[in-house]
Structures are given as C-alpha cells and as structure tokens.
Design a protein around this motif. Structure first.
Motif, PDB file in Angstrom:
ATOM      1  N   GLU A 195      -9.867  -3.623   2.798  1.00 50.88           N
ATOM      2  CA  GLU A 195      -9.645  -2.295   3.382  1.00 50.88           C
ATOM      3  C   GLU A 195      -9.356  -2.385   4.871  1.00 50.88           C
ATOM      4  OE1 GLU A 195     -11.895   1.936   4.353  1.00 50.88           O
ATOM      5  OE2 GLU A 195     -13.017   0.321   3.388  1.00 50.88           O
ATOM      6  N   ASN A 196     -10.155  -3.153   5.572  1.00 49.77           N
ATOM      7  CA  ASN A 196      -9.965  -3.244   7.020  1.00 49.77           C
ATOM      8  C   ASN A 196      -8.652  -3.922   7.387  1.00 49.77           C
ATOM      9  OD1 ASN A 196     -12.433  -2.283   8.762  1.00 49.77           O
ATOM     10  ND2 ASN A 196     -13.279  -3.110   6.858  1.00 49.77           N
ATOM     11  N   LEU A 197      -8.230  -4.860   6.587  1.00 46.89           N
ATOM     12  CA  LEU A 197      -6.922  -5.486   6.831  1.00 46.89           C
ATOM     13  C   LEU A 197      -5.793  -4.483   6.621  1.00 46.89           C
ATOM     14  CD1 LEU A 197      -7.519  -8.953   5.120  1.00 46.89           C
ATOM     15  CD2 LEU A 197      -7.242  -8.527   7.573  1.00 46.89           C
ATOM     16  N   VAL A 198      -5.921  -3.613   5.615  1.00 52.94           N
ATOM     17  CA  VAL A 198      -4.923  -2.554   5.421  1.00 52.94           C
ATOM     18  C   VAL A 198      -4.874  -1.647   6.640  1.00 52.94           C
ATOM     19  CG1 VAL A 198      -4.366  -0.474   4.085  1.00 52.94           C
ATOM     20  CG2 VAL A 198      -4.979  -2.586   2.903  1.00 52.94           C
ATOM     21  N   HIS A 199      -6.048  -1.273   7.150  1.00 49.18           N
ATOM     22  CA  HIS A 199      -6.098  -0.419   8.342  1.00 49.18           C
ATOM     23  C   HIS A 199      -5.432  -1.093   9.549  1.00 49.18           C
ATOM     24  CE1 HIS A 199      -8.373   2.600   6.352  1.00 49.18           C
ATOM     25  NE2 HIS A 199      -9.528   1.961   6.343  1.00 49.18           N
ATOM     26  N   ARG A 200      -5.468  -2.418   9.584  1.00 44.52           N
ATOM     27  CA  ARG A 200      -4.850  -3.162  10.677  1.00 44.52           C
ATOM     28  C   ARG A 200      -3.364  -3.417  10.455  1.00 44.52           C
ATOM     29  NH1 ARG A 200      -6.934  -3.879  15.600  1.00 44.52           N
ATOM     30  NH2 ARG A 200      -6.091  -6.002  15.700  1.00 44.52           N
ATOM     31  N   GLY A 201      -2.830  -2.927   9.337  1.00 42.04           N
ATOM     32  CA  GLY A 201      -1.403  -3.055   9.097  1.00 42.04           C
ATOM     33  C   GLY A 201      -0.975  -4.279   8.320  1.00 42.04           C
ATOM     34  N   PHE A 202      -1.922  -5.004   7.705  1.00 43.48           N
ATOM     35  CA  PHE A 202      -1.581  -6.193   6.927  1.00 43.48           C
ATOM     36  C   PHE A 202      -1.050  -5.788   5.545  1.00 43.48           C
ATOM     37  CE2 PHE A 202      -3.979  -8.004  10.222  1.00 43.48           C
ATOM     38  CZ  PHE A 202      -3.999  -9.389  10.149  1.00 43.48           C
ATOM     39  N   ASP A 203      -0.255  -6.648   4.969  1.00 39.57           N
ATOM     40  CA  ASP A 203       0.131  -6.561   3.561  1.00 39.57           C
ATOM     41  C   ASP A 203      -0.910  -7.354   2.776  1.00 39.57           C
ATOM     42  OD1 ASP A 203       2.422  -5.974   1.512  1.00 39.57           O
ATOM     43  OD2 ASP A 203       1.898  -8.075   1.202  1.00 39.57           O
ATOM     44  N   GLU A 219      -5.640   0.681  -4.959  1.00 40.75           N
ATOM     45  CA  GLU A 219      -4.209   0.379  -5.070  1.00 40.75           C
ATOM     46  C   GLU A 219      -3.363   1.483  -4.434  1.00 40.75           C
ATOM     47  OE1 GLU A 219      -3.508  -2.422  -8.954  1.00 40.75           O
ATOM     48  OE2 GLU A 219      -3.958  -0.305  -9.338  1.00 40.75           O
ATOM     49  N   ARG A 220      -3.788   2.722  -4.605  1.00 40.14           N
ATOM     50  CA  ARG A 220      -3.054   3.827  -3.975  1.00 40.14           C
ATOM     51  C   ARG A 220      -3.123   3.752  -2.462  1.00 40.14           C
ATOM     52  NH1 ARG A 220      -5.527   6.732  -8.136  1.00 40.14           N
ATOM     53  NH2 ARG A 220      -7.045   7.675  -6.727  1.00 40.14           N
ATOM     54  N   HIS A 221      -4.128   3.062  -1.940  1.00 39.84           N
ATOM     55  CA  HIS A 221      -4.269   2.924  -0.491  1.00 39.84           C
ATOM     56  C   HIS A 221      -3.713   1.598   0.030  1.00 39.84           C
ATOM     57  CE1 HIS A 221      -6.919   6.405  -0.931  1.00 39.84           C
ATOM     58  NE2 HIS A 221      -6.771   6.572   0.363  1.00 39.84           N
ATOM     59  N   GLY A 222      -2.982   0.884  -0.821  1.00 36.95           N
ATOM     60  CA  GLY A 222      -2.228  -0.251  -0.301  1.00 36.95           C
ATOM     61  C   GLY A 222      -2.739  -1.631  -0.619  1.00 36.95           C
ATOM     62  N   ILE A 223      -3.800  -1.768  -1.398  1.00 34.71           N
ATOM     63  CA  ILE A 223      -4.276  -3.099  -1.781  1.00 34.71           C
ATOM     64  C   ILE A 223      -3.639  -3.491  -3.109  1.00 34.71           C
ATOM     65  CG2 ILE A 223      -6.279  -4.490  -2.424  1.00 34.71           C
ATOM     66  CD1 ILE A 223      -7.985  -2.743  -0.621  1.00 34.71           C
ATOM     67  N   ARG A 224      -2.979  -4.617  -3.120  1.00 34.03           N
ATOM     68  CA  ARG A 224      -2.374  -5.135  -4.347  1.00 34.03           C
ATOM     69  C   ARG A 224      -3.427  -5.979  -5.074  1.00 34.03           C
ATOM     70  NH1 ARG A 224       0.968  -7.852  -1.984  1.00 34.03           N
ATOM     71  NH2 ARG A 224       2.572  -6.248  -1.713  1.00 34.03           N
ATOM     72  N   LEU A 225      -3.697  -5.680  -6.333  1.00 32.61           N
ATOM     73  CA  LEU A 225      -4.739  -6.373  -7.080  1.00 32.61           C
ATOM     74  C   LEU A 225      -4.149  -7.390  -8.040  1.00 32.61           C
ATOM     75  CD1 LEU A 225      -7.165  -3.431  -7.985  1.00 32.61           C
ATOM     76  CD2 LEU A 225      -7.362  -5.060  -6.095  1.00 32.61           C
TER      77      LEU A 225
END
Length: 407
Positions: free
Chosen positions: A21-29, A56-62
């Motif tokens: 989650e925190n990596l998504v907030h920092r702009g990571f893929d 997944e809807r918030h950008g984490i690919r599982l």
C-alpha cells in the motif's frame, strides 16, 4: 514521462500488504506475490477475496498461489523475480515479507519442549517445561481460547499480557493466561479488515462440525446520516447452544469497534442471544438503534430458532433461486439463474397464493439482503404456507443464501 519504479513484494500477510500500500502511495508499480491462494491467511477465503478485490482496485497487482523460485539479475540493474509457475515479474525493488518463526535455539539448548507449531510450550502461567524458566511473546505456544488447541499467535496484545502474568508469577502471584483468540486488524487504503476467534477453516481443520455461519452487510451508522458505509461481516457460532465462536468484518468505517465488542463478548462466553440484547452506544453519526453487533445476534438467533432455515451457496445445486433485491442492488452483482421479484412487490404477489413455480421444480432458495430482506420475505412466505426464510449473505462474494422450502 519517467516510468514508474517497479516493486515486487513477496508475502501477502500484514507487513506485505501494508508495504505494498505504501509503495502505491509513493507512485510505485506494485506486484505482490503470495504462495498461498489468498492474502491474509487467517481470513476465510471468501472474505479474503473481498480484500483482494479492494487492493487490486487501488493499484496492487496480485500473483496468488505462486511461490518465488529464483531472483535473477536483469539489464540496467533490475531484478527478475521468477515464480514456480514460470512467470517472471521484473522489478527495480524487491521486498521480502515472509512472516515470522520463533527463534528457539536457546530454548532447545536448555532442553525445553518445543511444540508442534514450532514455539516454546508453556502453561497458563507462562512456565516452560522447566518450572524455573518462563517464556512469553511471539516465541511461545499457548492455548487458543476458542478451540483449546495449541496456537502460535504473534500479536502485541497477548505478548504484553503474558509479560505481566510472567512477572506476577515470578513475584509469587497466581495470575493465569486465558489464552489468545487472535483478535487482529489491518488498515488498507482507508478501509480495514478485522477478526477475532476461530475462522471457519480453523474449525474445519480440527474437525469441529458444531457450528453455523451467517453473513450480513449492515451500515456502519444510521443510513440517513451522511457517510454511512456497509460492513461485510461473517459470524460463526455453535449450532447446539448459540455460543459465539468467531467473527470477521471488512469495511471503510468503524470496523474496529464492532470486532472489539464481539471479541469481548467471545471472551466472556456470550451467545448470539446475548448479542441480540447487547446495549451499545447509539447516535446516528456513530451507529444505529440496532447496531451491527445486534443485527448479527438477531440474524443468528433467528436461524437457531428456526425462523429462517439456512443453507449456503455450495449446497443449492439446481434449485430455483428467488432474488428479492431491488434493481439498483442487482447492478452491483447478480446471480444469472435467479428470478428477481423485488421486496416491494413480493408481499402483494404472495397475497392471493404462493409464489409461482413449476410443480416438478426443486425447492426455492431466496436471496435477500440484511434483516429487512429476511423479514420482508420470511413472514409473508410462512403465511403463504412456505417454510420461509431469506438469504443472509445475499451476494456471491460471500456465497451464503437463505432457503425457502415451499410445500
């Protein structure tokens, strides 16, 4: 435009999801790789599916049900994460969050008993098999407060209480550890998942069949007050006496206080009948006159009293399915084989006779949402000579359906 930095997180537990989650907030893929077929192993699978869809809807690919096989150097300083299925996930950053195991080296050297789950075996006063040595915290095996089985639970709350008990015992006191029920919570993208007590898969693993489950989706507070959010809840209880066994809840508002209330009820040996009568704080911005905890007790108690014979998704077979939700609810998800008669029409259509169905068809299964749906269908159906009930879970995400057996 500069491409996003690619991160692969290995492990779908607390730390792995929070890191992702925190990596998504920092702009990571971000790609999260998990060897199991779900995230958050303590959750029952159908509840974990809700969490997975949300992240997944918030950008984490599982990448689930796929363990890491190798790390290989790639061009430009990148890393290829190869999995056992043969897939390759390119990354600029790899973070391992693989959980914890007790470090029992010293305990083994001291001749202490190590339990089947890999922890130091202790009694309810935190004494090891050497009465002059006590052990506490993540490294110990203690009794599960619900199942009575030995458990390895790495949580701060139980560890703190164990430390206090050990200190009291060393000083000559008689404190005893009641066991842990594994009460936990995780926050993700403004929502949270929390649970307490036994999960269904735990009960199945130990061969405990004396349980029933319900699903419900109450609002976090009064629906007419702004900001109310649905809470997805699963509650497990004894079929024989209604004793609470465990609960899971997912949502974006006030999930924690519902599970905390249920955790206290569970520790005190409460039944679903006690939940019906629990008096909890109410003002429209905080809850409802009937709190989600009350709703859980009411629905479960109706099942046990026979007011709503209950079956579940995996046992409906080819039965006729009646969906009593309103059209706007079907826009969220729907069962393709169901016949839809909204609650608003059902009572009127039941007045002259029973629901239409072919004389040779299977028993009817009614899908509804919440306690309103249950009563709106169950009561008129009984008057129409049906052994009435209505769905509790009412959605395919939890796979729980109520059954109406019309003669």
């Amino acid at each position: 435009m500069r491409p996003k930095t690619r991160a692969v997180v290995v492990g779908g537990g607390f730390i792995g999801l929070e890191t992702a989650e925190n990596l998504v907030h920092r702009g990571f893929d971000v790609t999260l790789v998990e060897m199991l077929d779900q995230v958050l192993a303590p959750l029952d699978r159908e509840m974990a599916r809700i969490v997975e869809g949300f992240v997944e809807r918030h950008g984490i690919r599982l990448a689930l049900n796929d363990g890491v096989a190798a790390f290989k150097q790639a061009a430009g300083g990148a890393i290829d994460v190869e999995t056992k299925s043969g897939k390759v996930h390119p990354a600029d950053v790899v973070i391992l969050s693989l959980g914890v195991r007790p470090d029992t080296t010293l305990a083994k050297m001291a001749g202490l008993t190590i339990g089947e789950r890999g922890g130091i075996r202790v009694d309810d006063q935190m004494r090891t098999t050497n009465p002059d040595i006590v052990a506490v915290g993540d490294a110990v095996e203690a009794k599960d407060a619900v199942t009575g089985q030995w458990a390895l639970i790495a949580l701060a709350g139980p560890a703190d209480r164990q430390g206090r008990i050990a200190a009291d015992v060393i000083a000559g006191g008689n404190s005893r550890f009641r066991g842990s029920q594994g009460t936990s919570i995780i926050g993700l993208f403004g929502a949270s998942a929390a649970w307490t007590g036994a999960s269904e898969k735990t009960l199945n693993r130990i061969g405990d069949t004396d349980y029933e489950k319900i699903y419900l989706y109450p609002n976090s507070h009064a629906g007419y007050y702004p900001g109310a959010k649905p809470i997805a809840m699963k509650v497990l209880f004894r079929k024989s006496d209604g004793r609470l066994l465990g609960a899971l809840a997912l949502g974006e508002d006030n999930v924690d206080k519902r599970i905390s209330a249920l955790a206290m009820a569970l520790q005190m040996g409460a039944t679903v009948y006690d939940l019906e009568e629990a008096e909890l704080c109410y003002a429209p911005q905080f809850g409802s006159a009937n709190d989600p905890v009350n709703f859980a007790g009411m629905v479960a108690a109706d099942v046990l009293r026979g007011d709503m014979p209950l079956s579940h998704w995996d046992s409906i077979g080819g039965a006729f399915v009646l969906d009593v939700r309103e059209p706007f609810e079907l826009a969220v998800e729907a069962h393709s084989g169901a016949v839809n008669i909204p609650i608003g029409q059902l009572r009127q259509r039941l007045r002259p006779a029973r629901l239409y169905r072919d004389a040779n068809s299977s028993p009817e299964w009614v899908q509804g949402e919440g306690r309103l749906g249950r009563h709106a269908v169950a009561r008129p159906q009984r008057r129409a000579r049906c052994e009435g009930s209505v769905g509790l879970g009412a959605s395919q995400m939890s796979h729980s359906w109520g059954r109406a057996m019309c003669r």
